[in-house]
Scaffold this motif. Structure first.
Motif, PDB file in Angstrom:
ATOM      1  N   LEU A  25       0.824  -1.209   0.000  1.00 45.29           N
ATOM      2  CA  LEU A  25       0.000   0.000   0.000  1.00 45.29           C
ATOM      3  C   LEU A  25       0.860   1.262   0.000  1.00 45.29           C
ATOM      4  O   LEU A  25       0.543   2.235  -0.693  1.00 45.29           O
ATOM      5  N   ILE A  26       1.929   1.242   0.752  1.00 47.73           N
ATOM      6  CA  ILE A  26       2.832   2.400   0.775  1.00 47.73           C
ATOM      7  C   ILE A  26       3.361   2.661  -0.632  1.00 47.73           C
ATOM      8  O   ILE A  26       3.346   3.796  -1.120  1.00 47.73           O
ATOM      9  N   GLU A  27       3.793   1.613  -1.287  1.00 46.66           N
ATOM     10  CA  GLU A  27       4.343   1.783  -2.629  1.00 46.66           C
ATOM     11  C   GLU A  27       3.264   2.160  -3.636  1.00 46.66           C
ATOM     12  O   GLU A  27       3.498   2.971  -4.539  1.00 46.66           O
ATOM     13  N   ALA A  32       0.811   6.006  -7.245  1.00 47.99           N
ATOM     14  CA  ALA A  32      -0.422   6.725  -7.563  1.00 47.99           C
ATOM     15  C   ALA A  32      -0.192   8.235  -7.483  1.00 47.99           C
ATOM     16  O   ALA A  32      -0.626   8.979  -8.370  1.00 47.99           O
ATOM     17  N   TYR A  33       0.507   8.671  -6.455  1.00 46.20           N
ATOM     18  CA  TYR A  33       0.796  10.101  -6.311  1.00 46.20           C
ATOM     19  C   TYR A  33       1.677  10.583  -7.458  1.00 46.20           C
ATOM     20  O   TYR A  33       1.434  11.648  -8.034  1.00 46.20           O
ATOM     21  N   ASP A  39       0.696  14.294 -14.435  1.00 47.96           N
ATOM     22  CA  ASP A  39      -0.038  14.913 -15.545  1.00 47.96           C
ATOM     23  C   ASP A  39       0.033  16.445 -15.444  1.00 47.96           C
ATOM     24  O   ASP A  39       0.461  17.105 -16.398  1.00 47.96           O
ATOM     25  N   PRO A  40      -0.351  17.026 -14.310  1.00 50.67           N
ATOM     26  CA  PRO A  40      -0.242  18.485 -14.185  1.00 50.67           C
ATOM     27  C   PRO A  40       1.214  18.981 -14.237  1.00 50.67           C
ATOM     28  O   PRO A  40       1.469  20.062 -14.778  1.00 50.67           O
ATOM     29  N   ASP A  41       2.148  18.208 -13.687  1.00 54.85           N
ATOM     30  CA  ASP A  41       3.558  18.634 -13.694  1.00 54.85           C
ATOM     31  C   ASP A  41       4.031  18.964 -15.105  1.00 54.85           C
ATOM     32  O   ASP A  41       4.764  19.938 -15.313  1.00 54.85           O
ATOM     33  N   ARG A  42       3.638  18.155 -16.073  1.00 52.57           N
ATOM     34  CA  ARG A  42       4.082  18.367 -17.451  1.00 52.57           C
ATOM     35  C   ARG A  42       3.555  19.698 -18.003  1.00 52.57           C
ATOM     36  O   ARG A  42       4.270  20.406 -18.710  1.00 52.57           O
ATOM     37  N   ILE A  43       2.335  20.040 -17.658  1.00 50.31           N
ATOM     38  CA  ILE A  43       1.765  21.315 -18.118  1.00 50.31           C
ATOM     39  C   ILE A  43       2.392  22.481 -17.356  1.00 50.31           C
ATOM     40  O   ILE A  43       2.750  23.504 -17.939  1.00 50.31           O
ATOM     41  N   ARG A 128      -9.926  13.071 -14.549  1.00 53.47           N
ATOM     42  CA  ARG A 128      -9.930  11.923 -15.477  1.00 53.47           C
ATOM     43  C   ARG A 128      -9.257  10.710 -14.852  1.00 53.47           C
ATOM     44  O   ARG A 128      -9.728   9.589 -14.978  1.00 53.47           O
ATOM     45  N   ARG A 129      -8.155  10.944 -14.165  1.00 54.68           N
ATOM     46  CA  ARG A 129      -7.435   9.835 -13.530  1.00 54.68           C
ATOM     47  C   ARG A 129      -8.278   9.243 -12.392  1.00 54.68           C
ATOM     48  O   ARG A 129      -8.392   8.032 -12.260  1.00 54.68           O
ATOM     49  N   ILE A 130      -8.876  10.083 -11.576  1.00 55.38           N
ATOM     50  CA  ILE A 130      -9.726   9.608 -10.477  1.00 55.38           C
ATOM     51  C   ILE A 130     -10.938   8.870 -11.023  1.00 55.38           C
ATOM     52  O   ILE A 130     -11.268   7.770 -10.567  1.00 55.38           O
TER      53      ILE A 130
END
Length: 169
Positions: A25-27, A32-33, A39-43, A128-130
């Motif tokens: 779960l930790i991994e 997941a994070y 996705d937003p990081d790239r923009i 979209r991911r959620i």
């Protein structure tokens, strides 16, 4: 894609087996994070912004008129860290700081039209991911996941977070 199977964590050493540590779960949280913010990081990179800019823009867009003190409380970062990021967002025209109507010493933050557009674009990527993940397990799981995530928040912060989740002012 199949649902990951969670396995007991391998023992770190015979002296300290750590079998109560949910490594899977930790991994999964790490991965997941990574993808959730990736996705937003790239923009954001196109604007020379990072994750701190994203968080500030998100909450300012969601809560027009948010004060700097309120934002500091939400993000739990230093004033110095916020000032650097906020200055960049203001200078580039994504956020504006207005004098408070009740207290002239107060600064109220508002997303500009450009800021709102970027914040919504980033939120749509994450939605979209959620929504894709919920589609894999069924929408009824959303409530369970919400309770699970709320349970991970420090108990002293849960009520404050629930108030924030009630929506924009």
């Amino acid at each position: 894609m199949s649902t990951p199977v969670l396995h007991p964590a391998p023992a770190a050493s015979p002296e300290a087996p750590h079998t109560d540590v949910p490594y899977d779960l930790i991994e999964l949280f790490f991965f997941a994070y990574r993808d959730f913010v990736g996705d937003p990081d790239r923009i954001l990179a196109d604007y020379g912004f990072g994750r701190a800019h994203h968080r500030v823009l998100h909450f300012v867009q969601r809560r027009p008129g948010l004060t700097i003190a309120e934002l500091l409380d939400i993000l739990q970062i230093t004033k110095q860290s916020l000032n650097r990021v906020l200055k960049e967002l203001v200078e580039t025209g994504f956020v504006e700081s207005r004098t408070g109507t009740q207290d002239k010493r107060q600064r109220n933050l508002h997303a500009t039209a450009t800021g709102r557009e970027l914040a919504v674009r980033l939120a749509q990527l994450q939605a979209r991911r959620i929504n894709g993940a919920l589609a894999l397990i069924g929408p009824e799981a959303g409530e369970i996941i919400s309770r699970y995530l709320a349970g991970m928040i420090d108990p002293s912060e849960r009520e404050k977070v629930q108030d924030l989740l009630a929506g924009p002012r």
